[in-house]
Design a protein around this motif. Structure first.
Motif, mmCIF file in Angstrom:
data_model
loop_
_atom_site.group_PDB
_atom_site.id
_atom_site.type_symbol
_atom_site.label_atom_id
_atom_site.label_comp_id
_atom_site.label_asym_id
_atom_site.label_seq_id
_atom_site.Cartn_x
_atom_site.Cartn_y
_atom_site.Cartn_z
ATOM 1 N N TYR A 118 0.832 -1.197 0.000
ATOM 2 C CA TYR A 118 0.000 0.000 0.000
ATOM 3 C C TYR A 118 0.878 1.263 0.000
ATOM 4 O O TYR A 118 1.780 1.407 0.815
ATOM 5 C CB TYR A 118 -0.872 -0.023 1.257
ATOM 6 N N ARG A 150 -1.713 -4.245 -3.743
ATOM 7 C CA ARG A 150 -0.987 -3.458 -2.732
ATOM 8 C C ARG A 150 -1.688 -3.608 -1.388
ATOM 9 O O ARG A 150 -2.670 -2.904 -1.094
ATOM 10 C CB ARG A 150 -0.946 -1.992 -3.144
ATOM 11 N N ASP A 151 -1.180 -4.511 -0.563
ATOM 12 C CA ASP A 151 -1.832 -4.722 0.724
ATOM 13 C C ASP A 151 -1.297 -3.764 1.773
ATOM 14 O O ASP A 151 -0.135 -3.377 1.771
ATOM 15 C CB ASP A 151 -1.674 -6.171 1.192
ATOM 16 N N ASN A 152 -2.180 -3.391 2.681
ATOM 17 C CA ASN A 152 -1.814 -2.605 3.851
ATOM 18 C C ASN A 152 -1.110 -3.523 4.854
ATOM 19 O O ASN A 152 -0.864 -4.700 4.563
ATOM 20 C CB ASN A 152 -3.071 -1.968 4.457
ATOM 21 N N ASP A 205 -5.707 -1.622 -4.140
ATOM 22 C CA ASP A 205 -5.317 -1.387 -2.747
ATOM 23 C C ASP A 205 -6.152 -2.297 -1.856
ATOM 24 O O ASP A 205 -7.380 -2.177 -1.827
ATOM 25 C CB ASP A 205 -5.555 0.074 -2.349
ATOM 26 N N THR A 207 -7.245 -3.329 1.738
ATOM 27 C CA THR A 207 -7.292 -2.801 3.102
ATOM 28 C C THR A 207 -8.353 -3.519 3.920
ATOM 29 O O THR A 207 -9.225 -4.197 3.374
ATOM 30 C CB THR A 207 -7.619 -1.293 3.117
ATOM 31 N N SER A 272 -10.212 1.061 1.099
ATOM 32 C CA SER A 272 -10.653 0.835 -0.280
ATOM 33 C C SER A 272 -11.747 -0.228 -0.298
ATOM 34 O O SER A 272 -11.953 -0.950 0.675
ATOM 35 C CB SER A 272 -9.474 0.383 -1.151
#
Length: 295
Positions: A118, A150-152, A205, A207, A272
């Motif tokens: 992320y 895109r991971d948090n 993203d 989340t 997201s």
């Protein structure tokens, strides 16, 4: 190079795997591999040690290390889609990633699904997010079709922030992070890998359903762990000093401390809809992830 077949005997008539999953001996890659196997997707599992690969129906394990370009290229010949989990954290991780991407392109891979981070950017506060950005750029330049997940920060990681005294220490201020569960990431990745053409050229993203301060995360942990957890703000100087006893290399210390300063900067804030969009179910709250992990 030797291959070790996993799964049931008598499956020689099954279609040859055109999807490769890396990192299947780990928590995230293993989750993705199991979900794809449950969907009946023929898989090749690229691992350093085939004996450690999960035993799944319609899956074969093949030996290959990211940095071994020749072995990776040979293993990926005939592959359509690759799920690329980032390599272990190291000072040369970016060069390792580039070698893997180059080998995939040389092998004729069509689509690379890369597990990024992320807010990946060349000037990201979290130092390892810079490596993810440059990996993404190398993938774009390779000519491969791509999807970036895109991971948090992992929700499962949050309890590990707590010291033996029940205190989370770090220079995160009142910044927020949208911690995401690994099961949600795996569900999203499996959905993309099952129909990769639908997701070509897209960055998602991933989340959780809410952004939390570490004070708020501490309240959740207190409720779920049955003991008092608190957050105590450190200065950046205090954070480096308190971690100096681990005798870690400078790049590792920078990564540890910048996890918190990235939260403080607001770069990990924001929710997201990618998880519910890709998976068909709501993203999992931190409380539920911690509760499930404690079972």
């Amino acid at each position: 190079m030797s291959e070790t077949a996993n799964g049931c005997a008598g499956t020689t008539a099954a279609p040859a795997p055109t999807t490769v999953v890396t990192g299947s001996t780990g928590r995230l890659g293993g989750r993705v591999a199991r979900r794809l196997a449950e969907r009946g997707v023929p898989l090749k599992l690229l691992v350093r040690s085939p004996k450690r690969a999960p035993r799944l129906a319609a899956a074969v394990a093949v030996r290959g290390d990211y940095a071994d370009r020749d072995a990776v290229r040979e293993a990926l010949v005939g592959t359509r889609t690759v799920f690329m989990v980032s390599a272990s954290e190291s000072a040369d991780r970016l060069e390792t990633h580039k070698a893997f991407v180059d080998a995939a392109a040389e092998a004729g891979v069509r689509h690379l699904v890369y597990l990024s981070f992320y807010g990946a950017a060349p000037d990201a506060t979290f130092t390892l997010a810079r490596d993810h950005f440059h990996t993404e750029q190398h993938i774009r330049a390779s000519g491969l079709a791509y999807t970036f997940l895109r991971d948090n920060l992992y929700a499962e990681f949050v309890p590990d922030l707590v010291g033996e005294d029940g205190v989370i220490r770090g220079p995160a201020g009142q910044g927020r992070a949208a911690f995401v569960g690994q099961d949600d990431i795996a569900d999203a990745a499996a959905a993309v890998l099952a129909r990769p053409d639908d997701h070509a050229g897209i960055t998602y993203d991933l989340t959780g359903p809410e952004s939390l301060t570490l004070d708020e995360a501490a309240v959740v942990l207190s409720e779920q762990l049955g003991r008092t957890v608190t957050y105590r703000q450190e200065t950046v100087e205090e954070a480096y000093a308190s971690r100096a006893s681990y005798d870690a290399p400078a790049w590792q210390l920078d990564a540890w401390v910048s996890t918190y300063t990235a939260i403080a900067s607001g770069e990990l804030d924001g929710v997201s809809d990618a998880v519910p969009h890709l998976t068909g179910h709501p993203a999992t709250p931190l409380a539920d992830v911690v509760r499930a992990a404690g079972r």
